[in-house]
Design a protein around this motif. Structure first.
Motif, PDB file in Angstrom:
ATOM      1  N   UNK A   1     110.812  29.390  37.592  1.00  0.00           N
ATOM      2  CA  UNK A   1     111.141  29.531  36.161  1.00  0.00           C
ATOM      3  C   UNK A   1     111.434  28.179  35.506  1.00  0.00           C
ATOM      4  N   UNK A   2     111.887  27.236  36.325  1.00  0.00           N
ATOM      5  CA  UNK A   2     112.205  25.906  35.759  1.00  0.00           C
ATOM      6  C   UNK A   2     110.954  25.185  35.241  1.00  0.00           C
ATOM      7  N   UNK A   3     109.788  25.671  35.621  1.00  0.00           N
ATOM      8  CA  UNK A   3     108.549  25.012  35.174  1.00  0.00           C
ATOM      9  C   UNK A   3     108.100  25.469  33.789  1.00  0.00           C
ATOM     10  N   UNK A   4     108.759  26.512  33.277  1.00  0.00           N
ATOM     11  CA  UNK A   4     108.405  26.986  31.933  1.00  0.00           C
ATOM     12  C   UNK A   4     108.554  25.842  30.932  1.00  0.00           C
ATOM     13  N   UNK A   5     107.542  25.663  30.118  1.00  0.00           N
ATOM     14  CA  UNK A   5     107.632  24.627  29.079  1.00  0.00           C
ATOM     15  C   UNK A   5     107.243  23.245  29.579  1.00  0.00           C
ATOM     16  N   UNK A   6     106.888  23.098  30.855  1.00  0.00           N
ATOM     17  CA  UNK A   6     106.388  21.801  31.315  1.00  0.00           C
ATOM     18  C   UNK A   6     104.856  21.853  31.372  1.00  0.00           C
ATOM     19  N   UNK A   7     104.251  20.669  31.517  1.00  0.00           N
ATOM     20  CA  UNK A   7     102.792  20.590  31.618  1.00  0.00           C
ATOM     21  C   UNK A   7     102.357  20.553  33.088  1.00  0.00           C
ATOM     22  N   UNK A   8     103.314  20.709  33.983  1.00  0.00           N
ATOM     23  CA  UNK A   8     102.989  20.669  35.413  1.00  0.00           C
ATOM     24  C   UNK A   8     102.132  21.883  35.749  1.00  0.00           C
ATOM     25  N   UNK A   9     100.915  21.608  36.249  1.00  0.00           N
ATOM     26  CA  UNK A   9      99.947  22.692  36.356  1.00  0.00           C
ATOM     27  C   UNK A   9      99.714  23.138  37.793  1.00  0.00           C
ATOM     28  N   UNK A  10     100.244  22.387  38.748  1.00  0.00           N
ATOM     29  CA  UNK A  10     100.014  22.758  40.144  1.00  0.00           C
ATOM     30  C   UNK A  10     101.281  22.505  40.961  1.00  0.00           C
ATOM     31  N   UNK A  11     101.789  23.541  41.596  1.00  0.00           N
ATOM     32  CA  UNK A  11     102.982  23.424  42.430  1.00  0.00           C
ATOM     33  C   UNK A  11     102.679  23.989  43.812  1.00  0.00           C
ATOM     34  N   UNK A  12     102.949  23.181  44.834  1.00  0.00           N
ATOM     35  CA  UNK A  12     102.836  23.662  46.212  1.00  0.00           C
ATOM     36  C   UNK A  12     104.238  23.748  46.784  1.00  0.00           C
ATOM     37  N   UNK A  13     104.505  24.823  47.484  1.00  0.00           N
ATOM     38  CA  UNK A  13     105.836  25.008  48.068  1.00  0.00           C
ATOM     39  C   UNK A  13     105.707  25.119  49.589  1.00  0.00           C
TER      40      UNK A  13
END
Lengths: 369, 297
Positions: free
Chosen positions: A150-162
């Motif tokens: 949810x912390x990525x809402x509003x960011x332009x970060x388009x790819x997250x690997x966990x």
């Protein structure tokens, strides 16, 4: 006169014993003998096909014909009817370009950092970082992962690997819940799993899911060079030809909050608690390895795979230092020998034991045996 | 301030904007969903939603998609709506005219071109074009013609005439409405050319090797895509294309050509708002940066 042109988006990566055609358009690479490279070089310097046959003599006529047939059948090149036509195909620029101060980041997320992830993401977004790897050296429940995403809402970060530890609750419902809202999550790796499996993304789950039996509790697992990781990706190859293929435009935060080029490297440029990422980035040493290509690195510079391979400066053979003080040794975890074209297990090589001890990798090496 | 008229999530716009961010140059992207207004105040002021920009502060404009427009309120009163619409058109035309006075890429006016005028002007500039004709009833048993919508549309389907994406080779007698018939041109390769203020970036497409894409390369072959590589136009052809673009008052556009087996360059068409990403990416031209540099300077 007839001329022959290699399609200019096919790049010959010449190795000391053999070479590679990196087909940047079709994103695949093929091994070729260095004899063929010599012929391609001759043809590319506007020697006509007729002259080439003459130069190489009757005894090589058949071989050259076979080579030319190979290149045309695999659509690596084409015939031009005149020098004028030949010259209308300029070489493709191999410059690498792209905007943004940072393109990718790796964060080892401690529990402490997890609470402040919002401010870190805000900073990364400001630097226009678009892809991110989050390492959790612990199991994460669904609420924890959802609140991270949810912390990525509003960011332009388009790819997250966990990367996170496997636990009992991880199953179809778990993944479905994780997929319930649209997030930038592109892949999740569960280590310490009871099995090894990869489920590529599909219409139901929008991210790759990987299960691995290996145990990951530090960044020491990283930096392995293997044919399985070779990638003839158009922009990645261009980046490797001009910059360090791992460290360029990367920023790392280790488990203690230290800001580094990569979390596994030694040098820290401040701690996230008191230093802004943008400040660390301005430190004169931060980008010291960004311009170091495989052409600058011992052994790698002779390797045909150098532009489709990922470098590692965190774990090296510790054999070479250049005049500027940069470590230009071959990556420690590479078992390939470009002089013999043979692969061997890197960790048992007698000359690497000192470096293995230096990095404290003995345990990792033992576990892999 | 740079003004960019575009659409939401347009990749080319985002890529150009990335470079403008690197340069720290201020820009505003105007989307088709934005509510735009104009007042005379302070030598002309544009309102983009609540955002206010003085015309005199705008030093460059990129008409990527769309132009300045005023969305009319519908009062459900035919006379009143028409009256307001006519007023708005005058204001729109004026603002677009003002925006075209500064350095610009594309134009408000040049979003569409007339195919017949283009071909006529191309010939006048000395370019070779395929033979073409407009016919009501094309009964000629000639398989060397292809049919296209004269409006450039590539999709059309009715009981009388069917145009399948994007062209069909005509191989039997054909009764149609008024259609545009163009002689099929044998090709060695196709060219996609991006033009910007007198400069050219060309790409050769080797579509002839593949029967699936022989007539038009847009019928993609995913397994073994056509080769796309950088190409240098002969200077004589560049001069003729520049003549054409100037006579059409286009400062940018995407040009399609064919190189025949005898290496003749044949002009097909120009698209004033053509995609340049499909030339930029495969040839590594980085046109996104060229455009950002142009707008910035």
């Amino acid at each position: 006169m007839t001329y022959f042109k290699l399609f200019t988006n096919c790049i010959v990566s010449k190795g000391i014993a053999r070479s590679l055609i990196c087909d940047l358009q079709r994103q695949s690479s093929t091994l070729i003998p260095n004899d063929l490279v010599a012929i391609i070089t001759e043809l590319d310097s506007a020697t006509s096909v007729e002259d080439l046959f003459r130069q190489y003599g009757a005894e090589n006529r058949e071989t050259i014909s076979e080579y030319l047939a190979y290149l045309t059948e695999n659509e690596y090149g084409f015939y031009c009817e005149s020098l004028e036509e030949f010259n209308r195909f300029p070489p493709m620029s191999t410059a690498f370009s792209g905007s943004g101060k940072i393109t990718n980041a790796v964060i080892e997320v401690s529990e402490d950092m997890e609470r402040n992830l919002g401010t870190i993401l805000e900073q990364l977004n400001g630097l226009r970082c678009t892809s991110l790897v989050l390492m959790f050296y612990r199991p994460m429940d669904i609420d924890g992962l959802q609140s991270v995403l949810e912390r990525f809402d509003g960011t332009e970060i388009s790819s997250v690997e966990i990367v996170t530890a496997y636990h009992e609750a991880v199953g179809a419902d778990f993944l479905k819940n994780l997929n319930a809202r649209l997030t930038p999550l592109t892949s999740i790796l569960f280590y310490n799993a009871p099995f090894d499996r990869t489920d590529p993304w599909d219409r139901n789950i929008y991210f790759d899911v990987r299960f691995s039996r290996s145990n990951i509790h530090s960044f020491k697992h990283c930096g392995i060079v293997s044919a399985a990781y070779f990638d003839t990706n158009f922009p990645k190859v261009l980046e490797a030809m001009n910059h360090n293929s791992c460290l360029h435009k990367k920023i790392g935060i280790d488990i203690h909050g230290n800001i580094k080029n990569c979390p596994a490297m030694e040098t820290s440029f401040g701690n996230i608690r008191e230093t802004k990422l943008a400040e660390a980035l301005e430190h004169p040493g931060f980008k010291q390895y960004w311009g170091l290509t495989k052409d600058d690195i011992a052994v790698c510079r002779d390797c045909e795979y150098r532009y489709i391979c990922t470098d590692c400066r965190a774990y090296t053979g510790r054999t070479h230092i250049d005049t500027g003080g940069l470590d230009t040794s071959k990556p420690l975890k590479c078992g390939y020998d470009p002089y013999t074209n043979e692969w061997a297990e890197w960790s048992v090589h007698p000359l690497r034991q000192e470096a293995i001890r230096y990095y404290g990798l003995e345990e990792l090496v033992r576990n892999n045996e | 301030m740079i003004l960019i008229f575009s659409e939401v999530n347009d990749l080319s716009t985002l890529a150009v904007a990335g470079y403008l961010d690197d340069y720290g140059v201020p820009y505003t992207v105007v989307l088709k969903t934005d509510t735009l207004r104009y007042t005379d105040a302070d030598k002309g002021t544009l309102y983009i939603g609540e955002n206010k920009i003085c015309l005199k502060d705008i030093h460059a404009v990129w008409f990527r998609r769309g132009k300045f427009f005023i969305r009319s309120n519908a009062f459900k009163d035919r006379e009143l709506d028409l009256y307001l619409y006519e007023n708005n058109v005058i204001i729109e035309d004026y603002v677009n005219y003002k925006l075209e006075q500064v350095k610009s890429i594309g134009s408000a006016a040049g979003l569409h071109v007339n195919k017949l005028i283009v071909l006529e002007k191309a010939k006048a500039c000395g370019l070779t074009v395929p033979d073409y004709c407009l016919e009501h009833d094309f009964q000629q048993q000639d398989a060397t013609y292809i049919v296209k919508g004269v409006n450039g549309n590539t999709h059309f389907n009715s009981d009388q005439l069917r145009i399948i994406l994007p062209v069909v080779k005509l191989n039997d007698s054909h009764s149609s409405g008024l259609s545009f018939f163009q002689r099929y041109t044998e090709k060695k390769y196709e060219l996609r050319i991006f033009y910007l203020h007198g400069r050219f970036w060309s790409m050769a497409i080797f579509s002839q090797n593949d029967p699936q894409t022989t007539t038009d390369f847009r019928k993609y072959n995913k397994e073994r895509p056509n080769r796309n590589i950088p190409y240098t136009l002969p200077t004589a052809i560049e001069a003729k294309l520049t003549c054409l673009m100037e006579s059409l008052s286009l400062n940018t556009g995407s040009i399609d050509m064919i190189v025949t087996p005898s290496l003749e360059h044949v002009f097909l068409e120009v698209n004033p708002v053509g995609q340049f990403g499909m030339v930029s990416l495969p040839c590594n031209y980085n046109l996104e940066k060229e455009i950002a540099d142009f707008l910035k300077s």
